[in-house]
Design a protein around this motif. Structure first.
Motif, PDB file in Angstrom:
ATOM      1  N   LEU A 164      -2.356   3.434  14.357  1.00  0.00           N
ATOM      2  CA  LEU A 164      -2.688   2.012  14.341  1.00  0.00           C
ATOM      3  C   LEU A 164      -2.386   1.363  12.991  1.00  0.00           C
ATOM      4  N   HIS A 165      -2.740   2.048  11.900  1.00  0.00           N
ATOM      5  CA  HIS A 165      -2.602   1.476  10.558  1.00  0.00           C
ATOM      6  C   HIS A 165      -2.298   2.561   9.542  1.00  0.00           C
ATOM      7  N   LEU A 166      -1.636   2.149   8.470  1.00  0.00           N
ATOM      8  CA  LEU A 166      -1.455   3.008   7.296  1.00  0.00           C
ATOM      9  C   LEU A 166      -1.899   2.220   6.083  1.00  0.00           C
ATOM     10  N   PHE A 167      -2.788   2.815   5.305  1.00  0.00           N
ATOM     11  CA  PHE A 167      -3.189   2.258   4.018  1.00  0.00           C
ATOM     12  C   PHE A 167      -2.661   3.227   2.974  1.00  0.00           C
ATOM     13  N   SER A 168      -1.958   2.695   1.967  1.00  0.00           N
ATOM     14  CA  SER A 168      -1.315   3.573   0.997  1.00  0.00           C
ATOM     15  C   SER A 168      -1.334   2.947  -0.384  1.00  0.00           C
ATOM     16  N   ASP A 169      -1.514   3.781  -1.401  1.00  0.00           N
ATOM     17  CA  ASP A 169      -1.436   3.330  -2.783  1.00  0.00           C
ATOM     18  C   ASP A 169      -0.937   4.496  -3.629  1.00  0.00           C
ATOM     19  N   ILE A 170      -0.372   4.165  -4.791  1.00  0.00           N
ATOM     20  CA  ILE A 170       0.141   5.184  -5.686  1.00  0.00           C
ATOM     21  C   ILE A 170      -0.299   4.875  -7.106  1.00  0.00           C
ATOM     22  N   LYS A 171      -0.660   5.889  -7.831  1.00  0.00           N
ATOM     23  CA  LYS A 171      -0.997   5.786  -9.253  1.00  0.00           C
ATOM     24  C   LYS A 171       0.230   6.306  -9.997  1.00  0.00           C
ATOM     25  N   ILE A 172       1.057   5.391 -10.460  1.00  0.00           N
ATOM     26  CA  ILE A 172       2.342   5.734 -11.063  1.00  0.00           C
ATOM     27  C   ILE A 172       2.159   6.620 -12.298  1.00  0.00           C
ATOM     28  N   GLU A 173       1.213   6.246 -13.159  1.00  0.00           N
ATOM     29  CA  GLU A 173       1.031   6.980 -14.420  1.00  0.00           C
ATOM     30  C   GLU A 173       0.729   8.460 -14.203  1.00  0.00           C
ATOM     31  N   GLU A 174       0.049   8.777 -13.127  1.00  0.00           N
ATOM     32  CA  GLU A 174      -0.329  10.167 -12.852  1.00  0.00           C
ATOM     33  C   GLU A 174       0.489  10.777 -11.717  1.00  0.00           C
ATOM     34  N   ASP A 175       1.387   9.994 -11.142  1.00  0.00           N
ATOM     35  CA  ASP A 175       2.287  10.431 -10.074  1.00  0.00           C
ATOM     36  C   ASP A 175       1.557  11.080  -8.903  1.00  0.00           C
ATOM     37  N   PHE A 176       0.534  10.365  -8.420  1.00  0.00           N
ATOM     38  CA  PHE A 176      -0.078  10.804  -7.170  1.00  0.00           C
ATOM     39  C   PHE A 176      -0.381   9.590  -6.306  1.00  0.00           C
ATOM     40  N   ALA A 177      -0.363   9.831  -5.000  1.00  0.00           N
ATOM     41  CA  ALA A 177      -0.560   8.753  -4.032  1.00  0.00           C
ATOM     42  C   ALA A 177      -1.592   9.183  -3.000  1.00  0.00           C
ATOM     43  N   ILE A 178      -2.200   8.189  -2.386  1.00  0.00           N
ATOM     44  CA  ILE A 178      -3.141   8.412  -1.289  1.00  0.00           C
ATOM     45  C   ILE A 178      -2.651   7.607  -0.095  1.00  0.00           C
ATOM     46  N   SER A 179      -2.613   8.232   1.051  1.00  0.00           N
ATOM     47  CA  SER A 179      -2.293   7.536   2.292  1.00  0.00           C
ATOM     48  C   SER A 179      -3.380   7.843   3.309  1.00  0.00           C
ATOM     49  N   VAL A 180      -3.867   6.796   3.960  1.00  0.00           N
ATOM     50  CA  VAL A 180      -4.859   6.951   5.022  1.00  0.00           C
ATOM     51  C   VAL A 180      -4.217   6.443   6.312  1.00  0.00           C
ATOM     52  N   PHE A 181      -4.046   7.353   7.243  1.00  0.00           N
ATOM     53  CA  PHE A 181      -3.451   7.054   8.543  1.00  0.00           C
ATOM     54  C   PHE A 181      -4.605   6.865   9.532  1.00  0.00           C
ATOM     55  N   VAL A 182      -4.646   5.732  10.204  1.00  0.00           N
ATOM     56  CA  VAL A 182      -5.718   5.448  11.158  1.00  0.00           C
ATOM     57  C   VAL A 182      -5.125   5.492  12.572  1.00  0.00           C
ATOM     58  N   PHE A 183      -5.701   6.355  13.407  1.00  0.00           N
ATOM     59  CA  PHE A 183      -5.229   6.547  14.777  1.00  0.00           C
ATOM     60  C   PHE A 183      -6.205   5.935  15.766  1.00  0.00           C
ATOM     61  N   ASP A 184      -5.780   5.815  17.011  1.00  0.00           N
ATOM     62  CA  ASP A 184      -6.631   5.178  18.026  1.00  0.00           C
ATOM     63  C   ASP A 184      -7.644   6.126  18.649  1.00  0.00           C
ATOM     64  N   LYS A 238      10.616   7.178 -12.717  1.00  0.00           N
ATOM     65  CA  LYS A 238       9.846   7.448 -13.939  1.00  0.00           C
ATOM     66  C   LYS A 238      10.408   6.656 -15.109  1.00  0.00           C
ATOM     67  N   PHE A 239      11.724   6.590 -15.210  1.00  0.00           N
ATOM     68  CA  PHE A 239      12.360   5.827 -16.280  1.00  0.00           C
ATOM     69  C   PHE A 239      12.041   4.342 -16.137  1.00  0.00           C
ATOM     70  N   ILE A 240      12.206   3.799 -14.935  1.00  0.00           N
ATOM     71  CA  ILE A 240      11.925   2.380 -14.696  1.00  0.00           C
ATOM     72  C   ILE A 240      10.463   2.064 -15.012  1.00  0.00           C
ATOM     73  N   ALA A 241       9.560   2.971 -14.691  1.00  0.00           N
ATOM     74  CA  ALA A 241       8.127   2.748 -14.879  1.00  0.00           C
ATOM     75  C   ALA A 241       7.686   2.873 -16.340  1.00  0.00           C
ATOM     76  N   SER A 242       8.614   3.069 -17.253  1.00  0.00           N
ATOM     77  CA  SER A 242       8.244   3.205 -18.668  1.00  0.00           C
ATOM     78  C   SER A 242       7.893   1.869 -19.314  1.00  0.00           C
ATOM     79  N   THR A 243       8.108   0.768 -18.617  1.00  0.00           N
ATOM     80  CA  THR A 243       7.680  -0.544 -19.105  1.00  0.00           C
ATOM     81  C   THR A 243       6.629  -1.091 -18.136  1.00  0.00           C
ATOM     82  N   PRO A 244       5.760  -1.995 -18.584  1.00  0.00           N
ATOM     83  CA  PRO A 244       4.748  -2.554 -17.674  1.00  0.00           C
ATOM     84  C   PRO A 244       5.367  -3.238 -16.448  1.00  0.00           C
ATOM     85  N   GLU A 245       6.473  -3.965 -16.653  1.00  0.00           N
ATOM     86  CA  GLU A 245       7.122  -4.642 -15.529  1.00  0.00           C
ATOM     87  C   GLU A 245       7.723  -3.621 -14.564  1.00  0.00           C
TER      88      GLU A 245
END
Length: 115
Positions: free
Chosen positions: A90-110, A49-56
């Motif tokens: 088979l696959h994992l698709f994942s993203d996180i919204k840092i500002e709101e501290d939530f993430a989505i992960s989609v696990f794809v199975f065979d 959270k501290f590191i994420a306080s700047t755009p970089e």
């Protein structure tokens, strides 16, 4: 929540705690066809959270969170996940919204994993 969903969430929480030092505070998962879609809330450590306080810093935390987890799952699925689901990951698709501290992960199975 079904036992299978609860156990799936525990696998996710445990792995992320081992990797990042903190697991999600809350996880909501649904099984749809051959996918598990998980929404994870309260992921970030105080340091992140501290590191994420700047755009970089925000971009650095986002990249680390998404790339690390995807690389890890590509190397090897978490222990017990494929056995629990009765299907190969088979696959994992994942993203996180840092500002709101939530993430989505989609696990794809065979195979279909929906209950």
């Amino acid at each position: 929540m079904s036992k299978k969903v609860h156990e799936f969430n525990d696998i996710i929480r445990k792995l992320r705690k081992e990797i990042f030092g903190k697991g999600p505070e809350r996880i909501h998962t649904v099984f749809v066809d051959n996918m598990a879609v998980s929404t994870l809330y309260g992921n970030l450590t105080p340091t992140e959270k501290f590191i994420a306080s700047t755009p970089e810093g925000l971009q650095m935390v986002r990249t680390a969170r998404t790339s690390m987890i995807q690389d890890l799952y590509t190397q090897s699925p978490p222990e017990g996940m494929e056995e629990l689901m009765g299907s190969q990951l088979l696959h994992l698709f994942s993203d996180i919204k840092i500002e709101e501290d939530f993430a989505i992960s989609v696990f794809v199975f065979d195979k279909n994993i929906s209950e």
